[in-house]
Design a protein around this motif. Structure first.
Motif, PDB file in Angstrom:
ATOM      1  N   SER A 101       0.065  10.228   2.162  1.00  0.00           N
ATOM      2  CA  SER A 101       0.216  11.634   1.788  1.00  0.00           C
ATOM      3  C   SER A 101      -0.642  12.047   0.601  1.00  0.00           C
ATOM      4  CB  SER A 101       1.691  11.913   1.451  1.00  0.00           C
ATOM      5  OG  SER A 101       2.129  11.084   0.385  1.00  0.00           O
ATOM      6  N   GLY A 102      -1.377  11.123  -0.014  1.00  0.00           N
ATOM      7  CA  GLY A 102      -2.117  11.431  -1.232  1.00  0.00           C
ATOM      8  C   GLY A 102      -3.263  12.395  -1.030  1.00  0.00           C
ATOM      9  N   THR A 103      -3.630  13.087  -2.121  1.00  0.00           N
ATOM     10  CA  THR A 103      -4.719  14.059  -2.077  1.00  0.00           C
ATOM     11  C   THR A 103      -5.914  13.628  -2.916  1.00  0.00           C
ATOM     12  OG1 THR A 103      -3.663  15.272  -3.884  1.00  0.00           O
ATOM     13  CG2 THR A 103      -3.173  15.988  -1.640  1.00  0.00           C
ATOM     14  N   THR A 104      -5.777  12.561  -3.692  1.00  0.00           N
ATOM     15  CA  THR A 104      -6.905  11.993  -4.430  1.00  0.00           C
ATOM     16  C   THR A 104      -6.853  10.476  -4.288  1.00  0.00           C
ATOM     17  OG1 THR A 104      -5.746  11.695  -6.543  1.00  0.00           O
ATOM     18  CG2 THR A 104      -6.736  13.865  -6.133  1.00  0.00           C
ATOM     19  N   ALA A 105      -7.970   9.829  -4.614  1.00  0.00           N
ATOM     20  CA  ALA A 105      -8.042   8.374  -4.475  1.00  0.00           C
ATOM     21  C   ALA A 105      -7.015   7.666  -5.333  1.00  0.00           C
ATOM     22  CB  ALA A 105      -9.448   7.889  -4.820  1.00  0.00           C
ATOM     23  N   ALA A 106      -6.653   8.267  -6.477  1.00  0.00           N
ATOM     24  CA  ALA A 106      -5.675   7.639  -7.374  1.00  0.00           C
ATOM     25  C   ALA A 106      -4.323   7.458  -6.706  1.00  0.00           C
ATOM     26  CB  ALA A 106      -5.532   8.470  -8.646  1.00  0.00           C
ATOM     27  N   PHE A 107      -4.002   8.354  -5.760  1.00  0.00           N
ATOM     28  CA  PHE A 107      -2.712   8.246  -5.079  1.00  0.00           C
ATOM     29  C   PHE A 107      -2.641   7.032  -4.157  1.00  0.00           C
ATOM     30  CE2 PHE A 107      -2.374  13.023  -5.651  1.00  0.00           C
ATOM     31  CZ  PHE A 107      -1.373  12.935  -6.612  1.00  0.00           C
ATOM     32  N   PHE A 108      -3.769   6.404  -3.866  1.00  0.00           N
ATOM     33  CA  PHE A 108      -3.792   5.282  -2.933  1.00  0.00           C
ATOM     34  C   PHE A 108      -3.905   3.933  -3.650  1.00  0.00           C
ATOM     35  CE2 PHE A 108      -4.788   8.897  -0.343  1.00  0.00           C
ATOM     36  CZ  PHE A 108      -4.125   8.636   0.844  1.00  0.00           C
ATOM     37  N   THR A 109      -3.616   3.911  -4.937  1.00  0.00           N
ATOM     38  CA  THR A 109      -3.581   2.649  -5.668  1.00  0.00           C
ATOM     39  C   THR A 109      -2.380   1.836  -5.217  1.00  0.00           C
ATOM     40  OG1 THR A 109      -4.587   3.703  -7.591  1.00  0.00           O
ATOM     41  CG2 THR A 109      -3.462   1.593  -7.944  1.00  0.00           C
ATOM     42  N   PRO A 110      -2.568   0.590  -4.754  1.00  0.00           N
ATOM     43  CA  PRO A 110      -1.418  -0.205  -4.292  1.00  0.00           C
ATOM     44  C   PRO A 110      -0.414  -0.441  -5.428  1.00  0.00           C
ATOM     45  CG  PRO A 110      -3.485  -1.176  -3.553  1.00  0.00           C
ATOM     46  CD  PRO A 110      -3.845  -0.119  -4.563  1.00  0.00           C
ATOM     47  N   ILE A 157       4.302  11.662  -1.993  1.00  0.00           N
ATOM     48  CA  ILE A 157       5.264  10.657  -2.452  1.00  0.00           C
ATOM     49  C   ILE A 157       4.528   9.345  -2.625  1.00  0.00           C
ATOM     50  CG2 ILE A 157       7.393   9.419  -1.923  1.00  0.00           C
ATOM     51  CD1 ILE A 157       8.258  11.763  -0.242  1.00  0.00           C
ATOM     52  N   ALA A 158       4.707   8.718  -3.778  1.00  0.00           N
ATOM     53  CA  ALA A 158       4.065   7.438  -4.060  1.00  0.00           C
ATOM     54  C   ALA A 158       5.103   6.455  -4.577  1.00  0.00           C
ATOM     55  CB  ALA A 158       2.944   7.612  -5.084  1.00  0.00           C
ATOM     56  N   VAL A 159       4.833   5.176  -4.369  1.00  0.00           N
ATOM     57  CA  VAL A 159       5.664   4.116  -4.920  1.00  0.00           C
ATOM     58  C   VAL A 159       5.027   3.668  -6.228  1.00  0.00           C
ATOM     59  CG1 VAL A 159       6.656   1.829  -4.539  1.00  0.00           C
ATOM     60  CG2 VAL A 159       6.352   3.392  -2.612  1.00  0.00           C
ATOM     61  N   LEU A 160       5.788   3.763  -7.301  1.00  0.00           N
ATOM     62  CA  LEU A 160       5.299   3.395  -8.624  1.00  0.00           C
ATOM     63  C   LEU A 160       6.074   2.190  -9.151  1.00  0.00           C
ATOM     64  CD1 LEU A 160       5.130   6.929 -10.323  1.00  0.00           C
ATOM     65  CD2 LEU A 160       3.334   5.752  -9.019  1.00  0.00           C
ATOM     66  N   ASN A 161       5.372   1.313  -9.860  1.00  0.00           N
ATOM     67  CA  ASN A 161       6.053   0.273 -10.626  1.00  0.00           C
ATOM     68  C   ASN A 161       6.485   0.897 -11.944  1.00  0.00           C
ATOM     69  OD1 ASN A 161       3.759  -1.494  -8.977  1.00  0.00           O
ATOM     70  ND2 ASN A 161       5.760  -2.480  -9.117  1.00  0.00           N
ATOM     71  N   SER A 162       7.781   1.154 -12.049  1.00  0.00           N
ATOM     72  CA  SER A 162       8.283   2.074 -13.079  1.00  0.00           C
ATOM     73  C   SER A 162       9.131   1.362 -14.122  1.00  0.00           C
ATOM     74  CB  SER A 162       9.088   3.198 -12.432  1.00  0.00           C
ATOM     75  OG  SER A 162       8.323   3.847 -11.452  1.00  0.00           O
ATOM     76  N   GLY A 163       8.544   0.410 -14.821  1.00  0.00           N
ATOM     77  CA  GLY A 163       9.215  -0.154 -15.978  1.00  0.00           C
ATOM     78  C   GLY A 163      10.260  -1.201 -15.632  1.00  0.00           C
ATOM     79  N   THR A 164      11.286  -1.295 -16.490  1.00  0.00           N
ATOM     80  CA  THR A 164      12.274  -2.359 -16.395  1.00  0.00           C
ATOM     81  C   THR A 164      13.682  -1.791 -16.478  1.00  0.00           C
ATOM     82  OG1 THR A 164      12.264  -2.716 -18.789  1.00  0.00           O
ATOM     83  CG2 THR A 164      10.701  -3.994 -17.489  1.00  0.00           C
ATOM     84  N   ALA A 165      14.638  -2.626 -16.085  1.00  0.00           N
ATOM     85  CA  ALA A 165      16.050  -2.266 -16.182  1.00  0.00           C
ATOM     86  C   ALA A 165      16.854  -3.528 -16.445  1.00  0.00           C
ATOM     87  CB  ALA A 165      16.536  -1.588 -14.905  1.00  0.00           C
ATOM     88  N   GLU A 166      18.049  -3.336 -16.994  1.00  0.00           N
ATOM     89  CA  GLU A 166      19.012  -4.410 -17.169  1.00  0.00           C
ATOM     90  C   GLU A 166      20.293  -4.035 -16.436  1.00  0.00           C
ATOM     91  OE1 GLU A 166      19.539  -4.902 -21.348  1.00  0.00           O
ATOM     92  OE2 GLU A 166      17.653  -6.005 -21.612  1.00  0.00           O
ATOM     93  N   ILE A 167      20.908  -5.022 -15.800  1.00  0.00           N
ATOM     94  CA  ILE A 167      22.105  -4.764 -15.004  1.00  0.00           C
ATOM     95  C   ILE A 167      23.156  -5.806 -15.378  1.00  0.00           C
ATOM     96  CG2 ILE A 167      23.047  -4.461 -12.692  1.00  0.00           C
ATOM     97  CD1 ILE A 167      20.164  -4.058 -11.699  1.00  0.00           C
ATOM     98  N   TYR A 168      24.292  -5.328 -15.860  1.00  0.00           N
ATOM     99  CA  TYR A 168      25.437  -6.185 -16.144  1.00  0.00           C
ATOM    100  C   TYR A 168      26.484  -5.954 -15.063  1.00  0.00           C
ATOM    101  CZ  TYR A 168      23.463  -6.165 -20.904  1.00  0.00           C
ATOM    102  OH  TYR A 168      22.641  -6.262 -21.998  1.00  0.00           O
ATOM    103  N   GLY A 169      27.264  -6.972 -14.759  1.00  0.00           N
ATOM    104  CA  GLY A 169      28.303  -6.735 -13.770  1.00  0.00           C
ATOM    105  C   GLY A 169      29.267  -7.887 -13.623  1.00  0.00           C
ATOM    106  N   ALA A 170      30.362  -7.618 -12.916  1.00  0.00           N
ATOM    107  CA  ALA A 170      31.370  -8.630 -12.619  1.00  0.00           C
ATOM    108  C   ALA A 170      32.028  -8.282 -11.297  1.00  0.00           C
ATOM    109  CB  ALA A 170      32.410  -8.711 -13.728  1.00  0.00           C
ATOM    110  N   PHE A 174       0.831  -1.202   0.000  1.00  0.00           N
ATOM    111  CA  PHE A 174       0.000   0.000   0.000  1.00  0.00           C
ATOM    112  C   PHE A 174       0.869   1.258   0.000  1.00  0.00           C
ATOM    113  CE2 PHE A 174      -2.881  -3.171   1.827  1.00  0.00           C
ATOM    114  CZ  PHE A 174      -4.055  -2.909   1.120  1.00  0.00           C
ATOM    115  N   GLN A 175       0.269   2.353  -0.425  1.00  0.00           N
ATOM    116  CA  GLN A 175       0.971   3.634  -0.479  1.00  0.00           C
ATOM    117  C   GLN A 175       1.041   4.277   0.911  1.00  0.00           C
ATOM    118  OE1 GLN A 175       2.457   4.528  -3.123  1.00  0.00           O
ATOM    119  NE2 GLN A 175       1.422   3.487  -4.812  1.00  0.00           N
ATOM    120  N   GLN A 176       1.857   5.336   0.988  1.00  0.00           N
ATOM    121  CA  GLN A 176       1.866   6.172   2.175  1.00  0.00           C
ATOM    122  C   GLN A 176       0.536   6.943   2.274  1.00  0.00           C
ATOM    123  OE1 GLN A 176       5.439   8.608   2.275  1.00  0.00           O
ATOM    124  NE2 GLN A 176       6.562   7.078   1.096  1.00  0.00           N
TER     125      GLN A 176
END
Length: 759
Positions: free
Chosen positions: A529-538, A587-600, A525-527
């Motif tokens: 701090s939201g001001t509309t119902a949309a801000f509370f979308t898990p 402040i909201a937590v968003l599922n924000s796409g994808t990433a790739e990580i290379y390393g050694a 769940f979100q924090q």
């Protein structure tokens, strides 16, 4: 009797209830205490780890692990988790706004967005099998520790509980059947005082023993607030542990432990370091810190208090077909503090009160063994976890006060299994899977207040503060007219972390391995701090899938030990903190796409005569490949980390002189995203704004010289940390989009001496 004591009693009772059933399965074989096999008089000592939930040589484990034994922890002055992470590759630490009692860890580019209890960590911390769900108190002193392991990459199969970046696996010293102990005191600059006392008590010969540990650390402030006349970034921490070991039968052992950490420290040293004339708000100009400044201009300097209680009961029973282990645990965390994030007298976003009051209970059962003439090694188990937390952040901005109280209620149930099978001589196949169901509940009880007529740094009287409207009323979500309450339906996440791999033992003492691991971090769940119902979308769970190949070699009669690993990770549905609104802050937590990580990663230890050399290197190349952050910098990642150390003992007639030197270095780090999320879409930060959230590359030089008398078990040591007095940021503020920013200043040069006596 308090609630804490009642739950401690229940936890201990849960352990004892398992005893009768375990006793029914007694056999004649003993379960000996694991010991590191000798490697010969001239070679490196073997290191025993529990990275796969059983004792193994480090060289035999197909996992990227950096392990530290007792001597190595002492040599490198690793006294807390932060120092531990500085000595392993591919790890980045970030300070929290509230002091040194906790910290945020990132491994291989995977990091959490913050420390609030609606978001879980990406790196799991385990002490004697007890999982720390909240980071509060995690940066505890590593007092009387047998070993500390840093596991890199997803560890969800055997460790579970949100370990998509990796895990810290710490094992404390257990009671034994010989009387002994030690005393150590130290003193240094900044009025630093430390003391450690350990005593081991055999109570019944070969049957019952106890161990008592006490540690104290304090120092005056690393900074000063002259306006308020008080220190900033000081420390005053205490830690106690009491443990009991009972060998009830040759094949039945019970370990019980209790520890308590308490600390009272002023807030970290926040300074306003980024300001651009003509662009930044003019009212901040008088408070801009000089380069290298350790002077705080904050309008408040609160004391942050922490109290942590841990109870652990572990039963180990050797059965005819394997070893059964039960781990029953209870943890209680209470933190109360505040912080002035902008480092000025202006109430830009002062957190006037931050309370976190939580408790967790957990029960784990593990059964492990070997079959088919030891060609098959297996572990199966089940895990239950329940956490209840109250978090109250009370924030003051010029014309309003926000009370964003939330009460998360988190449960997790899982079953797991992992097996390694020798399909051909020296060739093993490993597969593991875990079925997890996480359930999240939430209660929102936020309150809003209006501040009238006091927009600057003045403290408003009670008459100037009036209740504001409940934010849920306008959204149609308020369940308590006349008050403010919203309890959404519980949400559940079902995930299946797994791992598969092959490893091949080379002639001599070497290992090659390849594996794939998939891990998940649960949604929530979100924090408030939201001001509309949309801000509370898990937000939903995120996942990391990691391909890895590695090698571990021991050469030249075990005088050179070398390990290397290379990985490629895909990071999906990334949970990112986004500032969606600045007045008031949302402040909201968003599922924000994808990433790739290379390393050694590379690590090597060598013995050249009596000279012991160690080096490590971590290389990471992360990039967002989709979503609003595509093309921007990945936060909380040092793309290059390396360290070197040298140890040289010199024997004299009267004693031994031990010389130690180490240096660790990390490249640039962005503490926050370099893109702002606005109603119009993503907006790239300007170069000035980007610089305000970046720490440039830096390195820390540490040294220790110690003398141990031959005639007496006394050691005298001189130490120094950050000897070049590097000035660096351990965290950034979140005001970059407003064209100013602040940082938490890291620790300065410290030095001192200690005296220890063993008996």
């Amino acid at each position: 009797m308090t609630a804490v004591h009642w739950k401690a009693l229940l936890c201990a009772s849960a352990s004892v209830l398992v005893l009768p059933s375990a006793a029914l399965a007694q056999t004649t074989g003993a379960a000996p205490e694991p010991e590191a096999p000798a490697s010969g008089p001239t070679g490196l000592e073997d290191v025993i780890v529990t990275a796969q939930r059983r004792e193994q040589r480090l060289q035999d484990v197909p996992v990227a692990v950096t392990a530290f034994g007792v001597r190595e922890l002492e040599r490198r002055q690793i006294t807390d988790v932060r120092a531990l992470t500085e000595n392993a590759p591919s790890i980045t630490f970030t300070a929290t706004p509230y002091g040194n009692n906790d910290l945020i860890l990132a491994i291989r580019g995977v990091a959490p967005g913050g420390v609030l209890p609606n978001v879980d960590q990406a790196v799991g911390t385990y002490v004697d099998g007890l999982y720390y769900a909240r980071p509060e108190g995690s940066n505890f002193a590593l007092v009387d520790v047998a070993s500390a392991e840093v596991l890199r990459g997803p560890q969800g199969t055997l460790f579970g509980r949100n370990t998509i970046g990796g895990a810290l696996n710490i094992t404390t010293n257990k009671p034994n059947y010989e009387f002994g102990g030690s005393l150590k005191v130290g003193y240094g600059n900044y009025d630093a005082l430390s003391a450690t006392a350990i005593v081991n008590l055999p109570l019944v010969e070969d049957k019952l023993a106890a161990r008592l540990v006490y540690g104290h650390v304090e120092h005056s402030g690393y900074g000063r607030n002259p306006t308020l006349g008080s220190d900033v970034a000081d420390q005053n921490d205490d830690f106690v542990r009491a443990s009991v070991r009972a060998d009830i039968a040759p094949e039945l052992r019970v370990d019980l432990s209790f520890d308590h950490y308490w600390g009272s420290n002023h807030q970290p040293l926040w300074v306003l370091n980024s300001y651009q004339a003509g662009l930044s708000p003019a009212m901040y100009a008088p408070y801009v810190a000089e380069p290298g400044s350790r002077i705080s201009q904050a309008g408040i300097n609160p004391v942050n208090d922490s109290r942590v209680y841990d109870f652990n009961g572990t039963i180990t029973a050797e059965l005819p077909f394997g070893v059964l282990k039960s781990i029953s645990a209870y943890r209680n965390v209470y933190f109360e503090g505040a912080t002035d994030l902008d480092g000025t007298p202006l109430p830009t976003a002062d957190t006037r009160e931050f309370v976190l009051d939580g408790e967790q209970v957990s029960q784990e059962l593990q059964l492990s063994g070997a079959s088919l003439s030891d060609r098959l090694n297996w572990t199966v188990g089940a895990y239950y976890f329940h956490e209840q937390v109250r978090n109250t952040p009370l924030t003051r901005i010029p014309a309003a006060i926000q009370d964003n109280t939330i009460r998360p209620d988190n449960k997790s149930v899982s079953v797991f299994a992992q097996a390694s099978y020798e399909i051909l001589p020296s060739l093993r196949f490993t597969a593991g899977v875990r079925a997890v169901k996480d359930t999240r509940g939430m209660t929102y009880t936020p309150a809003r207040y209006v501040v009238t007529g006091y927009p600057t740094n003045a403290e408003p009287p009670a008459s100037a503060i009036t209740p504001g409207p409940c934010p849920f009323t306008a959204m149609g979500l308020n369940e308590a007219p006349g008050s403010c309450l919203y309890t959404p339906d519980d949400i559940s996440f079902e995930t299946v972390p797994f791992t598969v791999g092959l490893d091949y033992r080379l002639p001599g003492d070497g290992l090659l391995y390849a594996k794939y691991s998939k891990g998940f971090r649960t949604g929530g769940f979100q924090q408030a701090s939201g001001t509309t119902a949309a801000f509370f979308t898990p937000f939903n769970e995120e996942s990391v899938g990691s391909y890895e190949i590695g090698a571990k070699l021991a050469l030249f009669e075990n005088r050179l030990r070398f390990s290397a690993s290379s990985f490629f990770s895909t990071f999906d549905d990334i949970q990112q903190n986004a500032i969606l609104q600045t007045s008031p802050v949302v402040i909201a937590v968003l599922n924000s796409g994808t990433a790739e990580i290379y390393g050694a990663e590379f690590e090597a230890t060598a013995l050249l005569g009596d000279l012991r050399l160690h080096g490590s290197l971590g290389l990471i190349e992360p990039k967002f490949t989709d979503g609003p952050y595509k093309g921007s910098e990945v936060p909380t990642v040092a793309k290059t980390t390396w360290s070197v150390s040298a140890d040289y003992p010199v024997q004299f007639n009267a004693g031994r002189l031990d010389l130690h030197l180490d240096y660790n270095w990390r490249s640039d780090v962005y503490f926050l995203n370099t893109v702002s999320i606005t109603a119009a879409g993503p907006v790239d930060l300007s170069e000035f704004q980007r610089k305000s959230i970046r720490q440039d590359a830096y390195g820390l030089l540490n040294a220790q010289v110690s003398w141990t008398f031959d005639a007496r078990p006394i050691t005298v040591a001189l130490y120094g940390k950050n000897l070049t007095d590097e000035y660096f940021a351990a965290r950034s503020g979140s005001f970059a989009a407003s064209n100013f920013n602040s940082i938490v200043v890291g620790s300065p040069r410290t030095y001192g001496m200690s005296v220890s006596y063993a008996f």
